[in-house]
Design a protein around this motif. Structure first.
Motif, PDB file in Angstrom:
ATOM      1  N   UNK A   4       0.830  -1.200   0.000  1.00  0.00           N
ATOM      2  CA  UNK A   4       0.000   0.000   0.000  1.00  0.00           C
ATOM      3  C   UNK A   4       0.868   1.256   0.000  1.00  0.00           C
ATOM      4  N   UNK A   5       2.101   1.170   0.510  1.00  0.00           N
ATOM      5  CA  UNK A   5       3.013   2.318   0.489  1.00  0.00           C
ATOM      6  C   UNK A   5       3.299   2.786  -0.939  1.00  0.00           C
ATOM      7  N   UNK A  15      -8.104   1.896   6.512  1.00  0.00           N
ATOM      8  CA  UNK A  15      -9.109   1.686   5.464  1.00  0.00           C
ATOM      9  C   UNK A  15      -9.259   2.858   4.510  1.00  0.00           C
ATOM     10  N   UNK A  16      -9.008   4.066   4.975  1.00  0.00           N
ATOM     11  CA  UNK A  16      -9.171   5.242   4.117  1.00  0.00           C
ATOM     12  C   UNK A  16      -8.211   5.220   2.931  1.00  0.00           C
ATOM     13  N   UNK A  17      -7.103   4.508   3.068  1.00  0.00           N
ATOM     14  CA  UNK A  17      -6.117   4.476   1.996  1.00  0.00           C
ATOM     15  C   UNK A  17      -6.633   3.784   0.733  1.00  0.00           C
ATOM     16  N   UNK A  18      -7.653   2.950   0.879  1.00  0.00           N
ATOM     17  CA  UNK A  18      -8.166   2.253  -0.301  1.00  0.00           C
ATOM     18  C   UNK A  18      -9.623   2.625  -0.598  1.00  0.00           C
ATOM     19  N   UNK A  19     -10.113   3.665   0.048  1.00  0.00           N
ATOM     20  CA  UNK A  19     -11.523   4.028  -0.130  1.00  0.00           C
ATOM     21  C   UNK A  19     -11.844   4.392  -1.572  1.00  0.00           C
ATOM     22  N   UNK A  68      -9.838  -6.346  12.372  1.00  0.00           N
ATOM     23  CA  UNK A  68     -10.993  -5.702  12.982  1.00  0.00           C
ATOM     24  C   UNK A  68     -11.319  -4.384  12.289  1.00  0.00           C
ATOM     25  N   UNK A  69     -10.344  -3.770  11.633  1.00  0.00           N
ATOM     26  CA  UNK A  69     -10.564  -2.503  10.945  1.00  0.00           C
ATOM     27  C   UNK A  69     -11.502  -2.660   9.755  1.00  0.00           C
ATOM     28  N   UNK A  70     -11.588  -3.868   9.221  1.00  0.00           N
ATOM     29  CA  UNK A  70     -12.347  -4.099   8.000  1.00  0.00           C
ATOM     30  C   UNK A  70     -13.566  -5.002   8.202  1.00  0.00           C
ATOM     31  N   UNK A  71     -13.743  -5.509   9.414  1.00  0.00           N
ATOM     32  CA  UNK A  71     -14.800  -6.496   9.650  1.00  0.00           C
ATOM     33  C   UNK A  71     -15.778  -6.001  10.710  1.00  0.00           C
TER      34      UNK A  71
END
Length: 228
Positions: free
Chosen positions: A174-175, A206-210, A225-228
């Motif tokens: 993602x970097x 999560x905002x990085x791939x919104x 847990x950030x995505x579920x």
């Protein structure tokens, strides 16, 4: 979009331990990502680093220890699992991404996993020549290429050639999106134009791939847990 625990759930438990893996699944992860190396006597074990310095405080190479010697060490009080222990404990039907950390572990990992797990297996590596060789030998298995700064000089045509046959996925950090958004976009578009799966690691915000969620097939994260 499938959510895979990066070495389990390392935000809560020591990475690449059974406690960490099972915790990620307990929160609803679609699967897990982990790393495979060989001990001196050829046992595939799950550990990211080539040595034990960061994880166990000992400056010794994993590949120089026989498995019975490796058992004397632990990661945060948890034993270092074998590939066999891992696959035996994971419920069937999950997505398992096995990152092969060294060429010698390639065939051992693929052969064992294919015969011991009833689920979706992805075999990936930064060692692109290794993936090329494994694709030819196991044309029905799922293989993916990992990319980082070691591959920044590859042209898009060279990347396209890598993907030419029996490729399942491309794994981008993602970097990359932050450091070179143009190149990242070109890579993503190439992957999708070839109908391959796009895997992003390690996504902890999560905002990085919104803005690109529709392109992403798998997210590998330290905290499911950030995505579920």
């Amino acid at each position: 979009m499938k959510i895979l625990g990066h070495r389990g759930l390392p935000r809560l438990y020591p990475e690449n331990t059974m406690k960490s893996f099972l915790a990620a699944l307990s929160y609803g992860a679609d699967g897990l990502e982990t790393d495979v190396r060989l001990t001196a006597d050829g046992i595939p074990v799950l550990i990211h680093d080539a040595d034990l310095l960061r994880l166990a405080g000992e400056d010794v190479e994993v590949g120089e220890l026989k498995f019975k010697e490796l058992k004397d060490f632990n990661v945060g009080g948890e034993p270092i699992p074998t590939l066999e222990e891992f696959l035996s404990a994971i419920p069937p039907g999950k997505w398992i991404n096995l990152e092969i950390k060294e060429p010698g572990a390639g065939e051992v990992t693929v052969e064992f996993a294919l015969s011991h797990y009833d689920g979706q297996l992805i075999f990936s590596s930064f060692e692109h020549q290794l993936i090329n060789e494994l694709k030819r030998k196991y044309p029905n298995a799922k293989f993916g290429y990992l990319f980082d700064e070691r591959h920044e000089n590859l042209t898009l045509d060279e990347v396209r050639d890598l993907f030419r046959e029996h490729t399942f996925s491309a794994h981008l950090p993602i970097e990359f999106k932050i450091l070179d958004s143009k190149r990242f976009s070109e890579m993503c578009n190439l992957v999708k134009s070839l109908n391959l799966k796009l895997v992003l690691w390690t996504v902890n915000e999560p905002a990085l791939i919104s803005d690109i969620k529709e392109l992403v097939d798998f997210v590998i994260t330290d905290d499911v847990r950030l995505f579920l």
